[in-house]
Design an enzyme around this catalytic site. Structure first.
Site, PDB file in Angstrom:
ATOM      1  N   SER A 146     -18.504  68.675  43.717  1.00  0.00           N
ATOM      2  CA  SER A 146     -17.772  67.675  44.476  1.00  0.00           C
ATOM      3  C   SER A 146     -18.598  67.167  45.648  1.00  0.00           C
ATOM      4  O   SER A 146     -19.687  66.643  45.452  1.00  0.00           O
ATOM      5  CB  SER A 146     -16.426  68.242  44.929  1.00  0.00           C
ATOM      6  OG  SER A 146     -15.610  67.242  45.485  1.00  0.00           O
ATOM      7  N   ASP A 303     -16.788  60.131  46.391  1.00  0.00           N
ATOM      8  CA  ASP A 303     -17.657  61.306  46.468  1.00  0.00           C
ATOM      9  C   ASP A 303     -18.449  61.446  45.165  1.00  0.00           C
ATOM     10  O   ASP A 303     -18.246  60.688  44.215  1.00  0.00           O
ATOM     11  CB  ASP A 303     -16.846  62.560  46.802  1.00  0.00           C
ATOM     12  CG  ASP A 303     -15.953  63.026  45.672  1.00  0.00           C
ATOM     13  OD1 ASP A 303     -15.734  62.261  44.712  1.00  0.00           O
ATOM     14  OD2 ASP A 303     -15.451  64.169  45.736  1.00  0.00           O
ATOM     15  N   ASP A 305     -18.562  63.227  42.436  1.00  0.00           N
ATOM     16  CA  ASP A 305     -17.957  63.305  41.103  1.00  0.00           C
ATOM     17  C   ASP A 305     -16.759  62.366  40.960  1.00  0.00           C
ATOM     18  O   ASP A 305     -16.051  62.412  39.962  1.00  0.00           O
ATOM     19  CB  ASP A 305     -17.566  64.735  40.746  1.00  0.00           C
ATOM     20  CG  ASP A 305     -16.405  65.266  41.573  1.00  0.00           C
ATOM     21  OD1 ASP A 305     -16.358  64.961  42.775  1.00  0.00           O
ATOM     22  OD2 ASP A 305     -15.551  65.996  41.023  1.00  0.00           O
ATOM     23  N   ASP A 307     -13.783  61.968  42.319  1.00  0.00           N
ATOM     24  CA  ASP A 307     -12.364  62.311  42.320  1.00  0.00           C
ATOM     25  C   ASP A 307     -11.726  62.086  43.694  1.00  0.00           C
ATOM     26  O   ASP A 307     -10.508  62.112  43.825  1.00  0.00           O
ATOM     27  CB  ASP A 307     -12.114  63.740  41.821  1.00  0.00           C
ATOM     28  CG  ASP A 307     -12.753  64.812  42.689  1.00  0.00           C
ATOM     29  OD1 ASP A 307     -13.502  64.480  43.630  1.00  0.00           O
ATOM     30  OD2 ASP A 307     -12.503  66.009  42.412  1.00  0.00           O
TER      31      ASP A 307
END
Length: 578
Positions: A146, A303, A305, A307
């Site tokens: 993340s 961010d 990734d 999400d």
């Protein structure tokens, strides 16, 4: 085995990857660092695992990835042949070693005869969630840490519904992982052989197109972009959202899209930011520069990734204000419900979901539209779990958490920054036609429901000693609970580890949520404070929520509450240190 014995086992293993072998030799010069690399197994918890990349049982490397994958394989094997044939979809982000870890996971599973589907390049986490459902796979894996610093990577596991594994299934997988004694001796077959056998299949464009088609369904006004002059500045912060967000905006006919060029391409070092975290204003530095250059109306940052998403809006003085996760959530929820009501499509059985550390403002907004709201534990998998539970009973309309995660369309079952980006732009474009900014609408929401304000403080406590200190802090608040703060009396305490809510008069009631090492205080004036250890970082977090009748009053009140509480924490740390 002691940590020294584990370190020696790695040193004696001749097949250890060459770069890890060299790093291991360097670690031997510092016994404390060597101990930290081996003093425990990298914990595979209910959300998967996350850690610093490097050699050791407490690090992310091909061997700990194989161990996690072998545990998942054993779990899938127990579910039978159909589960093996349905297989596992695997995605990865732009971090160091992400492609390698994804393929190691695939090889470990495929060697055991489990079908795997591996994306042919980096993809957002929510697209993996969608892919699991689209392919009818039995499980999914995302290699990502993340918004953690560049030295980290991680491994998250998803179930057949496209959500992160539920507690019961996660416990079974954890048990299988923990049964594996030696991660170094897990055998994997050759990648090309497994591809020839059809056990590793590469996926990509077909899933992209299907995901983009579903993204179009969340729009309340799919043709709004055709004649909108809204100017959008977007940065993927060197991560995975560049193509899906831009493709989605273009499919919705928005014309003025400006990408921050310095942050457009993947970069595992995230070299233009101190942290690739859209919660932090510093991550918006280049986006703000670009916004001022092109006179942008809205800035969005995702961010690595994809999400989580941060949103900044232009104020009347030309400066940009970064919205909090709670503010963005309230705005998006308000927009969705307002538009559905206006079009006559607001269902009678609608439901909104949020976490226990998320602002109460969302619940107030939902209630004003006759929409049910429900709180869940921190972690989007609990929202996904409720979506499944209520299917056919309630119509899911929106889910969010204060840490910049949102879900609108349930074709994905994890927070989705791509969805949120498209909806935030649409809301901004809609209100611009009315002569308003998103910030103007936020003030209207506050004026209607009250000036809710939230805050977060955290302590980073790394290593073995830090983990012990975090547990001691929580234990101290359990044995000596708060009774008041700034003369405001505590009304009730919820301890999610014991599952008991204790009222001021001593009465106890059961909490209908899963067990979790979290404590939440409720005060008589509506203030609340929540304590929880981070599940992904070496931190303990302290959440604060208050309400007042103006911005100034709520800000002043929040500052006082935070300062008073953190003094309490500092006092406990001093006692612990003795």
């Amino acid at each position: 085995m002691t940590w020294k014995e584990k370190a020696e086992r790695w040193s004696q293993f001749e097949q250890v990857q060459e770069d890890l072998k060299l790093e291991l030799q360097n670690l031997k010069q510092d016994e404390k660092l060597l101990e930290d690399a081996f003093y425990k197994e990298l914990e595979f918890g209910t959300g998967g695992m996350r850690g610093v990349i490097g050699p050791g049982t407490n690090r992310m490397n091909i061997y700990t990835v194989r161990k996690a994958s072998a545990g998942l394989a054993a779990y899938i094997e127990e579910q039978g042949l159909e589960a093996k044939h349905r297989g596992v979809a695997i995605a990865y982000d732009s971090r160091h070693m992400s492609p390698e870890f994804a393929m190691e996971a695939a090889k470990t599973l495929a060697t055991r005869g489990i079908q795997t589907y591996v994306f042919d390049g980096l993809r957002p986490t929510p697209e993996l969630s969608f892919a699991v459902r689209y392919l009818h796979a039995f499980a999914g894996i995302v290699i990502t840490a993340s918004h953690n610093p560049p030295e980290y990577n991680g491994y998250k596991v998803y179930g057949p519904d496209g959500a992160q594994l539920g507690l019961a299934a996660a416990d079974e997988v954890i048990g299988k992982v923990n049964e594996i004694e030696n991660e170094l001796t897990i055998e994997v077959n050759d990648e090309n052989e497994l591809k020839e056998q059809g056990l590793i299949t590469m996926i990509g464009e077909n899933i992209d197109r299907a995901y983009n088609q579903k993204l179009m369904t969340i729009s309340e006004h799919p043709h709004l972009g055709e004649d909108s002059d809204i100017k959008i500045v977007f940065t993927p912060l060197h991560g995975t959202a560049n193509k899906p967000v831009r493709n989605g905006l273009q499919s919705l006919h928005y014309k003025h899209i400006y990408t921050v060029k310095e942050q457009e391409l993947p970069d595992p070092n995230f070299s233009t930011v101190a942290s690739p975290n859209p919660e932090e204003r510093s991550a918006f530095h280049l986006a703000i520069e670009e916004g001022k250059r092109v006179n942008g109306d809205i800035l969005i940052a995702t961010d690595p990734d994809a999400d989580r998403i941060g949103v900044a809006v232009k104020m009347q003085d030309g400066e940009y204000t970064l919205l909090s996760g709670n503010q963005t959530g309230a705005l998006l929820l308000h927009y969705v419900l307002t538009q559905k009501k206006a079009k006559g499509t607001l269902p009678d059985n609608g439901i909104m979901m949020k976490t226990i550390v998320t602002s109460e403002l969302g619940s107030k907004v939902a209630a004003s539209f006759g929409v049910k709201s429900e709180d869940v534990l921190t972690g989007f998998k609990f929202i996904a779990e409720k979506i499944n539970e209520y299917e056919g009973t309630y119509k899911f309309l929106f889910g969010y958490e204060e840490s910049y995660g949102y879900l609108i369309g349930d074709f994905a079952r994890d927070k989705d920054a791509v969805q949120a980006a498209l909806l935030a732009v649409e809301a901004a474009a809609f209100y611009k036609k009315e002569g308003k900014s998103l910030y103007d609408v936020l003030i209207e929401i506050y004026e209607t429901h009250g000036y809710y304000m939230e805050g977060l403080e955290s302590l980073t406590l790394k290593g073995k000693e830090g983990a012990e200190t975090i547990q001691q802090i929580l234990s101290s608040f359990r044995s000596e609970p708060l009774t008041e703060l700034e003369t405001i009396k505590v009304n009730a305490v919820e301890d999610y580890l014991t599952g008991i809510r204790t009222e001021l008069d001593g009465a106890e009631n059961q909490i209908s949520l899963p067990k979790s090492n979290v404590i939440k205080y409720f005060f008589k004036d509506g203030t609340w404070i929540c304590l929880r250890p981070s599940g992904t970082e070496p931190k303990i977090k302290f959440y604060f929520g208050i309400t007042a009748d103006s911005f100034e009053a709520s800000s002043e009140k929040l500052d006082k509450i935070k300062e008073s509480f953190m003094k309490n924490v500092e006092n406990k740390l001093q006692v612990i240190a003795k």
